[in-house]
Structures are given as structure tokens and as C-alpha cells.
Design a protein around this motif. Sequence first.
Motif, PDB file in Angstrom:
ATOM      1  N   LYS A  69      60.226 -24.660  26.681  1.00 46.89           N
ATOM      2  CA  LYS A  69      59.498 -24.033  25.576  1.00 46.89           C
ATOM      3  C   LYS A  69      60.548 -23.422  24.735  1.00 46.89           C
ATOM      4  N   LYS A  70      60.277 -23.502  23.524  1.00 48.20           N
ATOM      5  CA  LYS A  70      61.159 -22.835  22.565  1.00 48.20           C
ATOM      6  C   LYS A  70      60.409 -21.747  21.827  1.00 48.20           C
ATOM      7  N   MET A  71      60.953 -20.484  21.736  1.00 48.25           N
ATOM      8  CA  MET A  71      60.389 -19.690  20.847  1.00 48.25           C
ATOM      9  C   MET A  71      61.274 -18.931  19.797  1.00 48.25           C
ATOM     10  N   ARG A  72      60.990 -18.346  18.523  1.00 50.42           N
ATOM     11  CA  ARG A  72      61.754 -18.067  17.698  1.00 50.42           C
ATOM     12  C   ARG A  72      61.623 -16.396  17.327  1.00 50.42           C
ATOM     13  N   CYS A  73      62.542 -15.696  17.379  1.00 44.93           N
ATOM     14  CA  CYS A  73      62.378 -14.253  17.134  1.00 44.93           C
ATOM     15  C   CYS A  73      62.757 -14.289  15.704  1.00 44.93           C
ATOM     16  N   ASP A  74      62.126 -13.543  14.917  1.00 45.38           N
ATOM     17  CA  ASP A  74      61.944 -13.222  13.361  1.00 45.38           C
ATOM     18  C   ASP A  74      63.515 -12.681  13.128  1.00 45.38           C
ATOM     19  N   SER A  75      63.874 -11.346  13.705  1.00 37.79           N
ATOM     20  CA  SER A  75      65.114 -10.847  13.464  1.00 37.79           C
ATOM     21  C   SER A  75      65.657 -10.256  14.984  1.00 37.79           C
ATOM     22  N   ILE A  76      66.834 -10.271  14.983  1.00 44.34           N
ATOM     23  CA  ILE A  76      67.489  -9.744  15.994  1.00 44.34           C
ATOM     24  C   ILE A  76      68.791  -8.742  15.728  1.00 44.34           C
ATOM     25  N   LEU A  77      68.915  -7.439  15.970  1.00 44.44           N
ATOM     26  CA  LEU A  77      69.938  -6.414  16.112  1.00 44.44           C
ATOM     27  C   LEU A  77      70.682  -6.721  17.339  1.00 44.44           C
ATOM     28  N   TYR A  78      72.017  -6.977  17.265  1.00 44.75           N
ATOM     29  CA  TYR A  78      72.866  -7.065  18.385  1.00 44.75           C
ATOM     30  C   TYR A  78      73.697  -5.963  18.275  1.00 44.75           C
ATOM     31  N   ASP A  79      74.450  -5.759  19.623  1.00 46.11           N
ATOM     32  CA  ASP A  79      75.486  -4.518  19.572  1.00 46.11           C
ATOM     33  C   ASP A  79      76.748  -5.085  19.430  1.00 46.11           C
ATOM     34  N   ARG A  85      69.945  -5.860  21.044  1.00 46.81           N
ATOM     35  CA  ARG A  85      69.598  -4.559  21.044  1.00 46.81           C
ATOM     36  C   ARG A  85      68.207  -4.145  20.707  1.00 46.81           C
ATOM     37  N   MET A  86      67.726  -5.009  19.640  1.00 45.98           N
ATOM     38  CA  MET A  86      66.370  -4.748  19.039  1.00 45.98           C
ATOM     39  C   MET A  86      65.898  -6.388  18.774  1.00 45.98           C
ATOM     40  N   ILE A  87      64.558  -6.389  18.701  1.00 45.91           N
ATOM     41  CA  ILE A  87      63.978  -7.199  18.161  1.00 45.91           C
ATOM     42  C   ILE A  87      62.830  -6.952  16.940  1.00 45.91           C
ATOM     43  N   ILE A  88      62.817  -7.682  15.952  1.00 41.59           N
ATOM     44  CA  ILE A  88      61.963  -7.425  15.084  1.00 41.59           C
ATOM     45  C   ILE A  88      61.081  -8.397  14.698  1.00 41.59           C
ATOM     46  N   GLU A  89      59.504  -8.427  14.713  1.00 36.27           N
ATOM     47  CA  GLU A  89      58.766  -9.422  14.245  1.00 36.27           C
ATOM     48  C   GLU A  89      58.091  -8.927  13.058  1.00 36.27           C
ATOM     49  N   TYR A  90      57.977 -10.029  12.021  1.00 33.49           N
ATOM     50  CA  TYR A  90      57.193  -9.812  10.964  1.00 33.49           C
ATOM     51  C   TYR A  90      55.934 -10.490  10.638  1.00 33.49           C
ATOM     52  N   LYS A  91      55.095 -10.072   9.940  1.00 28.54           N
ATOM     53  CA  LYS A  91      53.664 -10.912   9.700  1.00 28.54           C
ATOM     54  C   LYS A  91      53.640 -10.840   8.226  1.00 28.54           C
ATOM     55  N   ALA A  92      52.914 -11.642   7.597  1.00 29.53           N
ATOM     56  CA  ALA A  92      52.505 -11.347   5.945  1.00 29.53           C
ATOM     57  C   ALA A  92      51.877 -10.057   6.026  1.00 29.53           C
ATOM     58  N   ILE A 105      55.981 -10.178  20.978  1.00 30.41           N
ATOM     59  CA  ILE A 105      57.140  -9.503  20.638  1.00 30.41           C
ATOM     60  C   ILE A 105      57.521  -9.118  22.192  1.00 30.41           C
ATOM     61  N   THR A 106      56.510  -8.602  23.002  1.00 35.27           N
ATOM     62  CA  THR A 106      57.148  -8.260  24.397  1.00 35.27           C
ATOM     63  C   THR A 106      57.324  -9.358  25.154  1.00 35.27           C
ATOM     64  N   SER A 120      56.399  -5.320  11.797  1.00 34.89           N
ATOM     65  CA  SER A 120      55.871  -5.087  10.371  1.00 34.89           C
ATOM     66  C   SER A 120      55.449  -6.044   9.790  1.00 34.89           C
ATOM     67  N   ASN A 121      54.349  -5.587   8.969  1.00 41.58           N
ATOM     68  CA  ASN A 121      53.666  -6.582   7.815  1.00 41.58           C
ATOM     69  C   ASN A 121      54.307  -6.106   6.568  1.00 41.58           C
ATOM     70  N   GLY A 122      55.235  -5.300   6.473  1.00 34.23           N
ATOM     71  CA  GLY A 122      55.706  -4.912   5.086  1.00 34.23           C
ATOM     72  C   GLY A 122      54.728  -3.701   4.604  1.00 34.23           C
ATOM     73  N   MET A 123      53.637  -3.492   5.105  1.00 36.46           N
ATOM     74  CA  MET A 123      52.665  -2.361   4.900  1.00 36.46           C
ATOM     75  C   MET A 123      52.602  -1.278   5.998  1.00 36.46           C
ATOM     76  N   GLN A 124      52.647  -1.614   7.206  1.00 31.01           N
ATOM     77  CA  GLN A 124      52.579  -0.726   8.380  1.00 31.01           C
ATOM     78  C   GLN A 124      53.977  -1.361   9.091  1.00 31.01           C
ATOM     79  N   HIS A 125      54.759  -0.143   9.797  1.00 30.64           N
ATOM     80  CA  HIS A 125      56.007  -0.505  10.602  1.00 30.64           C
ATOM     81  C   HIS A 125      55.581   0.230  11.912  1.00 30.64           C
ATOM     82  N   TYR A 126      55.731  -0.536  12.875  1.00 29.69           N
ATOM     83  CA  TYR A 126      55.853   0.224  14.174  1.00 29.69           C
ATOM     84  C   TYR A 126      57.243  -0.046  15.085  1.00 29.69           C
ATOM     85  N   CYS A 127      57.656   1.007  15.375  1.00 29.19           N
ATOM     86  CA  CYS A 127      58.855   0.918  16.320  1.00 29.19           C
ATOM     87  C   CYS A 127      58.645   1.593  17.785  1.00 29.19           C
TER      88      CYS A 127
END
Length: 149
Positions: A69-79, A85-92, A105-106, A120-127
Motif C-alpha cells: 500500500k502506498k500513501m502520500r503525505c502532503d508535507s513533512i518537516l524533518y529534524d 518531526r511534523m506531518i502537514i495535510e492540506y485540503k482545498a 493524518i493519524t 489546513s484548508n487555507g481557511m482553518q488551520h489545526y495544529c
Amino acid sequence: MTQLNLPPYEARIKATGPHQQIFDVLRRRYVALTPEEWVRQHFVHFLMEHKHYPKGLLGNEIELRIGEKKMRCDSILYDNMLHPRMIIEYKAPEIEITQQVFNQITAYNMILRVNYLIVSNGMQHYCCRLNKALGQYEFLQDIPDYSQL
């Protein structure tokens, strides 16, 4: 494109036939300009320019595999050792952020085991940050500056 709840930046956009492309500074190439990509590019620039995240430690469209199975993270921050260190998921912007988005994302985090998740969907952001002692996520009031991670 939609006005987002993110600081504007000078996006490099070009037309290729009937479609538009936007320059991705992390992948160093033009990519299809979709509503989700519009959010991704604004968010990445926000992290780099306003939250001081190092460009060299961010990656877009990172493939993960679980067996076949292949999955794709939208963005990742590395150390600095290139551990995630961080996964970021975007939606329209028109896509509502629901429990299903957090489940997505979990699921990525079951592989990467990072301490921070952003949606984030560009309007709302949750961290949220993983509280390892309690084994649960805690939502943060704001996206932390890189120095606070």
C-alpha cells in the motif's frame, strides 16, 4: 484562486495550454495549480517566511509504504538528522476539515511517529502535539515557530 486565511506571497504561476501551474519551491518545479496546491504553496511559504521553518527541512508529496500500500503525505518537516518531526495535510478551501481528515493524518503518523500534526484548508488551520506521557494529541492555540518545536 480563493483568498486564503494565510499571508499572501508572490506566487510564480504560468499557463500551459488551458491549465495553470504554480512553482513549488520545495520540489523546485512547476506543478498543476489545483485548489489544494494553492493552499499547500501558501502554507509552505507561511511556515518558511513567518514561522522560520528551514526550507531544507521541508518536503512536499512524500510517499509512504506499508507493504504494497502506498500513501502520500502532503508535507513533512524533518529534524537536522532527517527524521520526520511534523506531518502537514492540506485540503482545498471548500473542503471541510472533519474527523475523517484527522483519521487520514493519524494513519500517516502510525508510520512516521512524529510529535506534531497540522491540518489546513487555507481557511482553518489545526495544529496538535502528541503528549507521549498521556498517549493523546493536544490541540495548540497557534502553529508554533520553528524555534518552539
